[in-house]
Design a protein around this motif. Structure first.
Motif, PDB file in Angstrom:
ATOM      1  N   VAL A   1     -30.066 -93.788  13.326  1.00 43.23           N
ATOM      2  CA  VAL A   1     -29.769 -95.144  12.855  1.00 43.23           C
ATOM      3  C   VAL A   1     -31.050 -95.852  12.427  1.00 43.23           C
ATOM      4  CG1 VAL A   1     -28.893 -97.414  13.552  1.00 43.23           C
ATOM      5  CG2 VAL A   1     -27.630 -95.338  14.148  1.00 43.23           C
ATOM      6  N   GLN A   2     -32.100 -95.731  13.213  1.00 41.74           N
ATOM      7  CA  GLN A   2     -33.372 -96.374  12.882  1.00 41.74           C
ATOM      8  C   GLN A   2     -33.876 -95.901  11.520  1.00 41.74           C
ATOM      9  OE1 GLN A   2     -36.366 -95.689  15.893  1.00 41.74           O
ATOM     10  NE2 GLN A   2     -38.028 -96.082  14.476  1.00 41.74           N
ATOM     11  N   ARG A   3     -33.871 -94.604  11.295  1.00 41.73           N
ATOM     12  CA  ARG A   3     -34.379 -94.060  10.033  1.00 41.73           C
ATOM     13  C   ARG A   3     -33.448 -94.356   8.864  1.00 41.73           C
ATOM     14  NH1 ARG A   3     -37.004 -88.519  12.567  1.00 41.73           N
ATOM     15  NH2 ARG A   3     -38.293 -89.681  14.056  1.00 41.73           N
ATOM     16  N   ALA A   4     -32.147 -94.388   9.116  1.00 38.81           N
ATOM     17  CA  ALA A   4     -31.199 -94.743   8.060  1.00 38.81           C
ATOM     18  C   ALA A   4     -31.411 -96.195   7.631  1.00 38.81           C
ATOM     19  CB  ALA A   4     -29.769 -94.523   8.533  1.00 38.81           C
ATOM     20  N   LEU A   5     -31.631 -97.082   8.577  1.00 34.62           N
ATOM     21  CA  LEU A   5     -31.894 -98.480   8.248  1.00 34.62           C
ATOM     22  C   LEU A   5     -33.196 -98.642   7.474  1.00 34.62           C
ATOM     23  CD1 LEU A   5     -30.756-100.194  11.562  1.00 34.62           C
ATOM     24  CD2 LEU A   5     -29.614-100.288   9.321  1.00 34.62           C
ATOM     25  N   GLU A   6     -34.148 -97.749   7.723  1.00 36.63           N
ATOM     26  CA  GLU A   6     -35.420 -97.744   6.992  1.00 36.63           C
ATOM     27  C   GLU A   6     -35.304 -97.029   5.645  1.00 36.63           C
ATOM     28  OE1 GLU A   6     -37.943 -95.840   9.865  1.00 36.63           O
ATOM     29  OE2 GLU A   6     -38.111 -97.659  11.090  1.00 36.63           O
ATOM     30  N   ARG A   7     -34.125 -96.452   5.372  1.00 42.12           N
ATOM     31  CA  ARG A   7     -33.865 -95.670   4.149  1.00 42.12           C
ATOM     32  C   ARG A   7     -34.851 -94.515   4.029  1.00 42.12           C
ATOM     33  NH1 ARG A   7     -29.383 -97.702   4.720  1.00 42.12           N
ATOM     34  NH2 ARG A   7     -28.718 -99.529   3.576  1.00 42.12           N
ATOM     35  N   ASP A   8     -35.055 -93.825   5.155  1.00 36.05           N
ATOM     36  CA  ASP A   8     -36.031 -92.740   5.265  1.00 36.05           C
ATOM     37  C   ASP A   8     -35.313 -91.382   5.283  1.00 36.05           C
ATOM     38  OD1 ASP A   8     -38.099 -90.994   5.910  1.00 36.05           O
ATOM     39  OD2 ASP A   8     -38.616 -91.994   7.795  1.00 36.05           O
ATOM     40  N   ALA A   9     -35.031 -90.839   4.102  1.00 39.78           N
ATOM     41  CA  ALA A   9     -34.332 -89.549   4.005  1.00 39.78           C
ATOM     42  C   ALA A   9     -35.160 -88.426   4.624  1.00 39.78           C
ATOM     43  CB  ALA A   9     -33.983 -89.238   2.556  1.00 39.78           C
TER      44      ALA A   9
ATOM     45  N   ALA B   1     -30.803 -78.980   1.503  1.00 35.06           N
ATOM     46  CA  ALA B   1     -29.487 -79.498   1.112  1.00 35.06           C
ATOM     47  C   ALA B   1     -29.155 -80.768   1.893  1.00 35.06           C
ATOM     48  CB  ALA B   1     -28.424 -78.435   1.335  1.00 35.06           C
ATOM     49  N   ILE B   2     -29.488 -80.798   3.177  1.00 33.21           N
ATOM     50  CA  ILE B   2     -29.253 -81.989   3.998  1.00 33.21           C
ATOM     51  C   ILE B   2     -30.064 -83.159   3.457  1.00 33.21           C
ATOM     52  CG2 ILE B   2     -29.666 -82.982   6.298  1.00 33.21           C
ATOM     53  CD1 ILE B   2     -28.784 -80.232   7.444  1.00 33.21           C
ATOM     54  N   HIS B   3     -31.294 -82.915   3.070  1.00 28.71           N
ATOM     55  CA  HIS B   3     -32.136 -83.976   2.498  1.00 28.71           C
ATOM     56  C   HIS B   3     -31.490 -84.549   1.239  1.00 28.71           C
ATOM     57  CE1 HIS B   3     -35.453 -85.855   0.299  1.00 28.71           C
ATOM     58  NE2 HIS B   3     -35.948 -86.123   1.513  1.00 28.71           N
ATOM     59  N   ALA B   4     -30.969 -83.689   0.378  1.00 27.52           N
ATOM     60  CA  ALA B   4     -30.319 -84.157  -0.852  1.00 27.52           C
ATOM     61  C   ALA B   4     -29.111 -85.037  -0.532  1.00 27.52           C
ATOM     62  CB  ALA B   4     -29.913 -82.964  -1.716  1.00 27.52           C
TER      63      ALA B   4
ATOM     64  N   LEU C   1     -28.192 -92.610   1.238  1.00 31.14           N
ATOM     65  CA  LEU C   1     -29.005 -93.815   1.414  1.00 31.14           C
ATOM     66  C   LEU C   1     -29.080 -94.647   0.146  1.00 31.14           C
ATOM     67  CD1 LEU C   1     -31.891 -92.401   3.620  1.00 31.14           C
ATOM     68  CD2 LEU C   1     -29.950 -93.811   4.350  1.00 31.14           C
ATOM     69  N   ALA C   2     -28.993 -94.009  -1.016  1.00 27.10           N
ATOM     70  CA  ALA C   2     -29.006 -94.733  -2.284  1.00 27.10           C
ATOM     71  C   ALA C   2     -27.787 -95.642  -2.402  1.00 27.10           C
ATOM     72  CB  ALA C   2     -29.058 -93.754  -3.449  1.00 27.10           C
ATOM     73  N   ALA C   3     -26.679 -95.232  -1.753  1.00 22.37           N
ATOM     74  CA  ALA C   3     -25.468 -96.051  -1.755  1.00 22.37           C
ATOM     75  C   ALA C   3     -25.557 -97.209  -0.759  1.00 22.37           C
ATOM     76  CB  ALA C   3     -24.256 -95.176  -1.437  1.00 22.37           C
ATOM     77  N   ALA C   4     -26.594 -97.208   0.068  1.00 26.63           N
ATOM     78  CA  ALA C   4     -26.888 -98.272   1.040  1.00 26.63           C
ATOM     79  C   ALA C   4     -25.722 -98.623   1.960  1.00 26.63           C
ATOM     80  CB  ALA C   4     -27.398 -99.516   0.322  1.00 26.63           C
ATOM     81  N   PRO C   5     -25.115 -97.617   2.619  1.00 24.50           N
ATOM     82  CA  PRO C   5     -24.050 -97.952   3.570  1.00 24.50           C
ATOM     83  C   PRO C   5     -24.638 -98.645   4.799  1.00 24.50           C
ATOM     84  CG  PRO C   5     -24.620 -95.644   3.785  1.00 24.50           C
ATOM     85  CD  PRO C   5     -25.413 -96.187   2.618  1.00 24.50           C
TER      86      PRO C   5
END
Length: 131
Positions: A31-39, A65-68, A74-78
């Motif tokens: 969650v922390q990294r997703a909020l930071e938009r850190d793929a 593949a997971i990174h992609a 993250l580009a969709a900013a959920p």
């Protein structure tokens, strides 16, 4: 001698990212990294040959593949928020973790494995399971 990161309660990678010291840490770090938009940081939570059941109905295998998938997600900013964890089930160096999803997707379940350095990484992840 301990490092500043260890003194602050977390062990960090060479890149400066905190490593999961317990399997339960993985959800918080996600969650922390997703909020930071850190793929890159999200991808670092998985073993090299990990399997991700995402997008729904598909399997994504391996860090590239997971990174992609995470980059596109993250580009969709959920929205992301920490969810209530359910008790972790451990068997040696394996752990089954899960949370009660706040978005009503039915369930989130992950299998993590303890690494040689004592940290934990995900090897299987089903972020959405139907009710």
């Amino acid at each position: 001698m301990t490092t500043q990161a260890e003194q602050e309660g977390g062990v960090k990678t060479v890149t400066g990212r905190e490593r999961a010291q317990q399997p339960e840490d993985l959800a918080r770090l996600f969650v922390q990294r997703a909020l930071e938009r850190d793929a890159d940081g999200l991808t670092d939570l998985y073993e090299p040959d990990a399997v991700l059941a995402y997008p729904p109905g598909q399997q994504t295998v391996g860090r590239d593949a997971i990174h992609a998938v995470f980059s596109a997600m993250l580009a969709a900013a959920p929205p992301f928020r920490l969810e209530e964890p359910l008790p972790t089930l451990r068997f040696g160096d394996l752990a089954l973790t899960s949370t009660r999803p706040a978005d009503g997707t039915g369930g989130r379940v992950q299998v993590a494995r303890r690494q040689p350095d004592g940290s934990w990484l995900r090897i299987m992840d089903r972020p959405e399971a139907p009710r």
